[in-house]
Design a protein around this motif. Structure first.
Motif, mmCIF file in Angstrom:
data_model
loop_
_atom_site.group_PDB
_atom_site.id
_atom_site.type_symbol
_atom_site.label_atom_id
_atom_site.label_comp_id
_atom_site.label_asym_id
_atom_site.label_seq_id
_atom_site.Cartn_x
_atom_site.Cartn_y
_atom_site.Cartn_z
ATOM 1 N N LEU A 84 70.597 -24.702 -43.518
ATOM 2 C CA LEU A 84 69.648 -25.801 -43.359
ATOM 3 C C LEU A 84 69.667 -26.759 -44.541
ATOM 4 C CD1 LEU A 84 66.622 -23.850 -41.918
ATOM 5 C CD2 LEU A 84 68.136 -25.380 -40.700
ATOM 6 N N SER A 85 69.867 -26.207 -45.749
ATOM 7 C CA SER A 85 69.775 -27.102 -46.904
ATOM 8 C C SER A 85 71.049 -27.917 -47.083
ATOM 9 C CB SER A 85 69.468 -26.310 -48.172
ATOM 10 O OG SER A 85 70.540 -25.465 -48.474
ATOM 11 N N LYS A 126 62.828 -28.109 -43.383
ATOM 12 C CA LYS A 126 63.510 -26.914 -42.867
ATOM 13 C C LYS A 126 63.526 -25.812 -43.906
ATOM 14 C CE LYS A 126 66.248 -29.780 -39.933
ATOM 15 N NZ LYS A 126 67.287 -30.784 -40.163
ATOM 16 N N VAL A 127 63.808 -26.194 -45.170
ATOM 17 C CA VAL A 127 63.881 -25.191 -46.230
ATOM 18 C C VAL A 127 62.499 -24.587 -46.481
ATOM 19 C CG1 VAL A 127 64.398 -24.864 -48.652
ATOM 20 C CG2 VAL A 127 65.897 -26.245 -47.257
ATOM 21 N N LEU A 136 64.915 -10.815 -52.801
ATOM 22 C CA LEU A 136 64.036 -11.989 -52.850
ATOM 23 C C LEU A 136 64.683 -13.104 -53.650
ATOM 24 C CD1 LEU A 136 60.590 -10.263 -53.392
ATOM 25 C CD2 LEU A 136 61.296 -11.571 -51.412
ATOM 26 N N LEU A 148 70.417 -18.640 -43.339
ATOM 27 C CA LEU A 148 69.684 -19.702 -42.651
ATOM 28 C C LEU A 148 69.326 -20.827 -43.622
ATOM 29 C CD1 LEU A 148 68.310 -20.551 -39.988
ATOM 30 C CD2 LEU A 148 66.254 -19.363 -40.766
ATOM 31 N N ALA A 149 68.819 -20.432 -44.798
ATOM 32 C CA ALA A 149 68.428 -21.437 -45.794
ATOM 33 C C ALA A 149 69.639 -22.244 -46.245
ATOM 34 C CB ALA A 149 67.770 -20.755 -46.981
ATOM 35 N N VAL A 153 59.117 -16.451 -44.629
ATOM 36 C CA VAL A 153 59.325 -15.310 -45.525
ATOM 37 C C VAL A 153 57.981 -14.877 -46.112
ATOM 38 C CG1 VAL A 153 60.360 -14.582 -47.703
ATOM 39 C CG2 VAL A 153 61.724 -15.861 -46.083
ATOM 40 N N LEU A 159 57.822 -26.618 -53.927
ATOM 41 C CA LEU A 159 59.122 -26.739 -53.268
ATOM 42 C C LEU A 159 59.199 -28.052 -52.471
ATOM 43 C CD1 LEU A 159 61.783 -25.277 -52.911
ATOM 44 C CD2 LEU A 159 60.900 -24.240 -50.849
ATOM 45 N N PHE A 175 62.152 -31.798 -53.331
ATOM 46 C CA PHE A 175 63.120 -32.450 -52.447
ATOM 47 C C PHE A 175 62.836 -33.940 -52.372
ATOM 48 C CE2 PHE A 175 63.777 -28.194 -50.846
ATOM 49 C CZ PHE A 175 65.099 -28.205 -50.462
ATOM 50 N N VAL A 218 67.177 -15.029 -51.550
ATOM 51 C CA VAL A 218 66.586 -16.015 -50.644
ATOM 52 C C VAL A 218 66.138 -17.256 -51.429
ATOM 53 C CG1 VAL A 218 64.769 -16.460 -48.969
ATOM 54 C CG2 VAL A 218 65.871 -14.230 -49.029
ATOM 55 N N LEU A 244 67.397 -21.101 -51.089
ATOM 56 C CA LEU A 244 66.478 -22.205 -50.783
ATOM 57 C C LEU A 244 66.646 -23.349 -51.763
ATOM 58 C CD1 LEU A 244 63.199 -20.191 -50.167
ATOM 59 C CD2 LEU A 244 64.365 -21.545 -48.462
ATOM 60 N N ARG A 262 62.787 -28.037 -33.937
ATOM 61 C CA ARG A 262 63.180 -29.125 -34.842
ATOM 62 C C ARG A 262 62.332 -30.369 -34.619
ATOM 63 N NH1 ARG A 262 68.852 -28.085 -37.171
ATOM 64 N NH2 ARG A 262 68.540 -25.857 -37.204
ATOM 65 N N VAL A 295 61.564 -22.011 -43.896
ATOM 66 C CA VAL A 295 62.121 -20.669 -44.120
ATOM 67 C C VAL A 295 61.233 -19.908 -45.100
ATOM 68 C CG1 VAL A 295 64.091 -19.384 -45.001
ATOM 69 C CG2 VAL A 295 64.473 -21.403 -43.627
ATOM 70 N N SER A 344 70.524 -26.622 -53.596
ATOM 71 C CA SER A 344 70.947 -28.016 -53.689
ATOM 72 C C SER A 344 69.995 -28.857 -54.539
ATOM 73 C CB SER A 344 71.044 -28.608 -52.274
ATOM 74 O OG SER A 344 69.798 -28.474 -51.636
ATOM 75 N N ALA A 365 68.085 -14.452 -43.905
ATOM 76 C CA ALA A 365 67.217 -15.551 -44.337
ATOM 77 C C ALA A 365 67.975 -16.485 -45.270
ATOM 78 C CB ALA A 365 65.973 -14.994 -45.024
ATOM 79 N N GLU A 386 72.575 -29.330 -44.355
ATOM 80 C CA GLU A 386 72.731 -30.193 -43.191
ATOM 81 C C GLU A 386 72.662 -31.673 -43.521
ATOM 82 O OE1 GLU A 386 70.008 -29.082 -40.148
ATOM 83 O OE2 GLU A 386 71.368 -27.546 -39.382
ATOM 84 N N ARG A 441 65.020 -32.629 -44.774
ATOM 85 C CA ARG A 441 65.704 -31.407 -45.183
ATOM 86 C C ARG A 441 64.712 -30.452 -45.827
ATOM 87 N NH1 ARG A 441 70.678 -32.078 -49.083
ATOM 88 N NH2 ARG A 441 69.005 -31.672 -50.550
#
Lengths: 256, 221
Positions: free
Chosen positions: B218-219, A165-166, B144, B214-215, A173, A153, A157, B147, B151, A93, A169, B154, B211, B221, A162
Motif C-alpha cells: 500500500l505504501s 491506507k497505511v 511488531l 500489505l503495508a 493492527v 503517522l 505523510f 510491521v 508502515l 478503497r 493497516v 517510505s 500485515a 502504490e 496513501r
C-alpha cells in the motif's frame, strides 16, 4: 432477487457516501444535531445536578461520573468507528472512509484525554490520588498513546490518499492488539493489587443515577457525531481546496 | 525454498559486512546498563529487584534503535521494488526480514544480557529466567517492529515515528516478560506468564509478515 437488492443497496450507499452528495445531505444535519446535543446536555446536567443523590461515601464528587463515563465510552466507541472506517478504506478503497478515519482520530484522542482527566479529578477526593495504576486507567492511557501514534503517522505523510491506507493497516493492527493489551494489563494489575474497593459500575444503581447517566451519555455521543461530521466536512473542503491549488500551480507552470 | 535461503544469506551477509550498526546497538544497550544504576543509585538490593524490569526496558529500547534498518536499505537501493516482482511472495520476504532482524538485533542483545546482569547485580537464577523470557518474548517485539518498519519505510521521518507506534503495542510482551522473570512470584503464576508470552510471540510472528506485506504494497502504490 438477492443480486438485485444488493445492487440497489450498494447504489443507495455509494450515493450517500459520494463526497458531493455527502456535503449536501450532511449540511442539513448540522443544526438538528447541534440543537439536539444542547437539549440533551441541558436535560442531562439538570438531572445530574438536581435530581440525583449524592453518594453516601463520595458525597457530591460522585457527579463527576456523569461526565467521566460518557467520555470513557466514547474513547472506545471512536476506536470502533475508526476500525470500521479502516476496513472501508482497505476493502472498498472508499475516499470517504479515509476522511471518516482521519476526522475521528483527534476526536478519539480528545475524548480519551477527557476521560483520563475527569477520572483523575475524581480519583483525587475518592482514592486520595490523581493516578492509580488500576487496570482500566492503564489501558485507557495506552489507548491514548495509540491514538497519538495514529495522529502522528497521519501527519508524516504528505500524500493523504496513501497515508489513509497505511494508517488503516495500523488501525486494524491496533484493533487486534487492544483486547490483548486490556487482558495483559488486567493480569498485571491483579499481580500488584488484588482488587480496588471502588468500582465504576457500582452496586445496583437506582433510576435517579441511571437517568442522568444515560442522558449525558447520549448527549456526548450526539456531540461526538456532530463534531465528527463537521470535521469530515472540513476535510472534504480542504481536499477540494488542495486540488484547486495544485491545478492553479499546474496552469501557471504551463503558462510560463 | 532456494530463493528463501538465498535471501536470508544475502541479508545476513550484508548485515554483517555493513558493520557499525551492531556495535552501536550493543553500545546503546550497555550505556543503558550504566545510566540506569547511576540514576537509581548504588543500592544493590534495589537494583537486583528492579533488574528484570530494567533489562526488559533496555532490550525494548535498544531493539527499536535498529528498527529502520529492516527495510530502509532495500528501499533506497531499489531492491524493495524488485522484490515485488520476485517469485517469492512479499509476505515470505517480510518473514525473512523478520528472521534477519531478530538474529541481528534481539540475539546479540540476549547474548550481552549476562553483562547487564552483572551491572545490575542480579543473581544467576534470575538472570537465566530473564534470558529465557527474552528468548521467548523478543520475537513478538521483532514482529511488531517489522510491521512498523513496513508502515514507515517510505517516510523521511520514519525512524522517529516507528518507535512511537511500536511501544504501546509492545506493552503486553513487557508485562508477561517481566512477570515471568520475577523470582518472588509463585511458580504457577510465572509459568502462566511464560505461556502467554510464548503464545503472543507465536501469534505475532504468524501474522506480522502478512500485515507488513500489505503495508509495503500500500505504501508503494
Amino acid at each position: 432477487m438477492t443480486d438485485q437488492s444488493e445492487t440497489i443497496s450498494s447504489n443507495w450507499f455509494s450515493q450517500l457516501a459520494h463526497p458531493g452528495m455527502f456535503m449536501r445531505w450532511s449540511a442539513y444535519l448540522i443544526w438538528p444535531l447541534g440543537l439536539l446535543s444542547i437539549v440533551l446536555f441541558a436535560v442531562g446536567l439538570w438531572f445530574a445536578f438536581f435530581h440525583s443523590p449524592a453518594d453516601y461515601q463520595m458525597g457530591e464528587t460522585v457527579r463527576i461520573m456523569y461526565v467521566h463515563v460518557p467520555n470513557a465510552w466514547l474513547s472506545q466507541f471512536c476506536y470502533g468507528l475508526m476500525a470500521v472506517s479502516a476496513v472501508g478504506t482497505l476493502v472498498w478503497r472508499h475516499p470517504m472512509a479515509d476522511v471518516s478515519m482521519k476526522a475521528a482520530a483527534p476526536l478519539g484522542a480528545a475524548f480519551t484525554a477527557m476521560a483520563l482527566v475527569t477520572g483523575s479529578l475524581w480519583g483525587r477526593p475518592t482514592w486520595g490520588t490523581f493516578w492509580e495504576w488500576d487496570g482500566r486507567m492503564t489501558s485507557t492511557l495506552i489507548l491514548f498513546l495509540i491514538y497519538l501514534g495514529l495522529i502522528a503517522l497521519w501527519r508524516t505523510f504528505e500524500d493523504q490518499l496513501r497515508a489513509a491506507k497505511v494508517v488503516a493497516v495500523l488501525t486494524l493492527v491496533g484493533a487486534v492488539n487492544i483486547p490483548i493489551i486490556k487482558f495483559s494489563v488486567d493480569w498485571w494489575n491483579t499481580l500488584h493489587q488484588p482488587s480496588t474497593f471502588f468500582r465504576a459500575d457500582g452496586p445496583k444503581a437506582p433510576a435517579s443515577i441511571i437517568t442522568p447517566l444515560l442522558t449525558m451519555t447520549l448527549a456526548f455521543t450526539v456531540l461526538f457525531l456532530l463534531l465528527h461530521l463537521l470535521r469530515m466536512r472540513t476535510e472534504v473542503t480542504k481536499r477540494k481546496a488542495d486540488r484547486l491549488e495544485h491545478l492553479k500551480i499546474a496552469r501557471q507552470q504551463k503558462g510560463a | 525454498m532456494r530463493a528463501f535461503w538465498a535471501l536470508l544469506v544475502r541479508d545476513l551477509k550484508s548485515a554483517s559486512r555493513a558493520g557499525g550498526s551492531l556495535t552501536t546497538l550493543l553500545a546503546f544497550y550497555l550505556s543503558l546498563g550504566v545510566i540506569l544504576p547511576i540514576a537509581i543509585g548504588p543500592d544493590k538490593p534495589l537494583l537486583a529487584s528492579l533488574g528484570p524490569a530494567l533489562i526488559w526496558t533496555g532490550v525494548l529500547l535498544s531493539s527499536l534503535l535498529g528498527l529502520d534498518r529492516i527495510f530502509v536499505a532495500d528501499h533506497e537501493d531499489g531492491s524493495l521494488a524488485a522484490f515485488r516482482h520476485s517469485r517469492l511472495s512479499l509476505s515470505t520476504i517480510s518473514f525473512v526480514k523478520l528472521i534477519v532482524h531478530w538474529l541481528t538485533t534481539a540475539l546479540p542483545l540476549i547474548v550481552l544480557t549476562p553483562v547487564m546482569g552483572v551491572l545490575l547485580t542480579i543473581d544467576l537464577q534470575t538472570l537465566l529466567s530473564v534470558m529465557l523470557t527474552l528468548l521467548l518474548g523478543t520475537p513478538a517485539i521483532a514482529a511488531l517492529s517489522l510491521v512498523a518498519a513496513a508502515l514507515s519505510v517510505s517516510l523521511k521521518r520514519g525512524a522517529v515515528i516507528a518507535p512511537i507506534l511500536v511501544m504501546p503495542l509492545a506493552i503486553p510482551a513487557v508485562i508477561f516478560g517481566v512477570g515471568a522473570a520475577k523470582p518472588l512470584l509463585g511458580a504457577g503464576q510465572a509459568e502462566t506468564a511464560l505461556l502467554y508470552l510464548s503464545a503472543m510471540s507465536l501469534v505475532f510472528v504468524a501474522f506480522a509478515p502478512f500485515a507488513a506485506a500489505l503495508a509495503l504494497r500500500l505504501s508503494q502504490e
